[in-house]
Design an enzyme around this catalytic site. Sequence first.
Site, PDB file in Angstrom:
ATOM      1  N   SER A   1      37.921  36.934  96.072  1.00 38.37           N
ATOM      2  CA  SER A   1      37.850  36.253  94.774  1.00 38.37           C
ATOM      3  C   SER A   1      38.843  35.106  94.640  1.00 38.37           C
ATOM      4  O   SER A   1      39.622  35.042  93.686  1.00 38.37           O
ATOM      5  CB  SER A   1      38.052  37.284  93.662  1.00 38.37           C
TER       6      SER A   1
ATOM      7  N   ARG B   1      42.277  27.438  98.457  1.00 38.46           N
ATOM      8  CA  ARG B   1      43.638  27.595  97.928  1.00 38.46           C
ATOM      9  C   ARG B   1      43.757  28.982  97.316  1.00 38.46           C
ATOM     10  O   ARG B   1      42.769  29.595  96.912  1.00 38.46           O
ATOM     11  CB  ARG B   1      43.958  26.532  96.873  1.00 38.46           C
TER      12      ARG B   1
ATOM     13  N   ASP C   1      33.548  37.287  93.656  1.00 39.81           N
ATOM     14  CA  ASP C   1      33.271  38.359  92.698  1.00 39.81           C
ATOM     15  C   ASP C   1      32.252  37.947  91.640  1.00 39.81           C
ATOM     16  O   ASP C   1      31.490  38.780  91.147  1.00 39.81           O
ATOM     17  CB  ASP C   1      34.555  38.878  92.044  1.00 39.81           C
TER      18      ASP C   1
END
Length: 479
Positions: A148, A163, A201
């Site tokens: 996620s 990132r 997710d």
Amino acid sequence: MSLQEAVKEIQSSFDVSQEVLQRSVDKFIELAKKGLASNEDKLGMPMLPAYVTQVPSGKEKGTYLAADLGGTNFRVCSVHLKGDNTFNLVQQKSPIPADMMVGTGDQLFAYLASKIRKFLEEHHGDALEAAHETNSRANYLKLGFTFSFPTAQHSLDSGSLVRWTKGFNIPDVVDQDVVQLLQKHLDAGKIPVHVAALANDTVGTLLSRAYSANAIAGGKQGETIIGAIFGTGTNGAYLEKLDNIKKLPEAVVKDLKAKGVTHMVINTEWGSFDNRLEVLPTTKYDRDVDALTANPGIHLFEKRVSGMFMGEILRNILVDFHSRGLVFTQYPNFESLPHRLRTPWDLDSENLSLFEVDDSKDMKPTEVTLLQALRLPTTLEERQAIQALTRAISRRSAYISAVPIAAIIMLTGALEGHHIEVDIGVDGSVVEFYPGYRTMLRDALALTQIGTKGERRTHINIAKDGSGVGAALCASVSI
């Protein structure tokens, strides 16, 4: 300035008008189209292709594993899809040690692999034994990996980290394929699991809601068009026409169209909506909280919405009020304040949910919570101020949370037509448990361009265990 006047000033600065909502919806659509066209704008919304080309029908069958690195916890699940919109789920959850959130990639992924092994030993010992006896990858269990964090996906089973967010900061994983990293440590531990699919997710939430919607009492309420998370972080995914995803390589589009594919799920990474702050409401407290994070200037929408940041915004306001002599006057200076009030991230949004609904005469529940959470004694006037500030923070969060939902409905034309309704699958502690959050979000939806008619035709439903079941559904469609 009195405490009451200072609170009113904060309430005003956190207010979200209809004009701000509608300008934000227009800006979201503009940035979404830019993100679908190219990856050039590094401050824009990534709009990442998920390489998932359909949503489930509810007829899928089989047993699959899912692993979910969603934030501060790691979940391993076993999902048995029954083929009738229902499933059985077994899961284990383990906290991520704080030092591993800022350590090395090998430390983190070795830890994740060890937790998958432990789960197999406890729940799939027979499969573990069979795989070891045959030593054949054909007997490996398929696993869908919910990761996620912003990830540039290259195929259904590969993607590199763009990132870190949510307090993670492990530089040697950035730009690396996270599927390969997990598979490397599974293989090193001789764990018979094949990472068959990578899923955000929100993608998982979309698939999970679509799979189970017909099993919910009352049946399916329109097509499931969005999967959204409002919890520690916030993000959303939706099904987009292939022709609108201009940045997909031409060869990929040609190959997919040859297979009859017309749509692909997009992981919007809407936590990065309006990183240039052209429309989002901004206060000095937002700037102060942003400066405390590992990624200042990035994910600025998430830092106004999600559970990780709501409590920290309140803590910063209280510290500022103390410096102005408005609260906690028994403490002469910052250094004398209780340690937990001085410590970033020590005020949880779960505490805010208790402040939000405290209607007792003397606000004793709030008093006790502040003593337990922050070791902070308070007067009734201070507790009333804290409740008013909490409600301003939560209302702003819920109101601007309506922006991406309304924008995607408009972008896809999902409500166009006669008697059309749409279904939104949501997951996350804030949207599920924070008092009144969904009601406030719906109030804001009615103020956007979709209007009260569109709000009535939009159904927001909890997709329970969305990330785990959705990752298993991703694994089920892998080849």
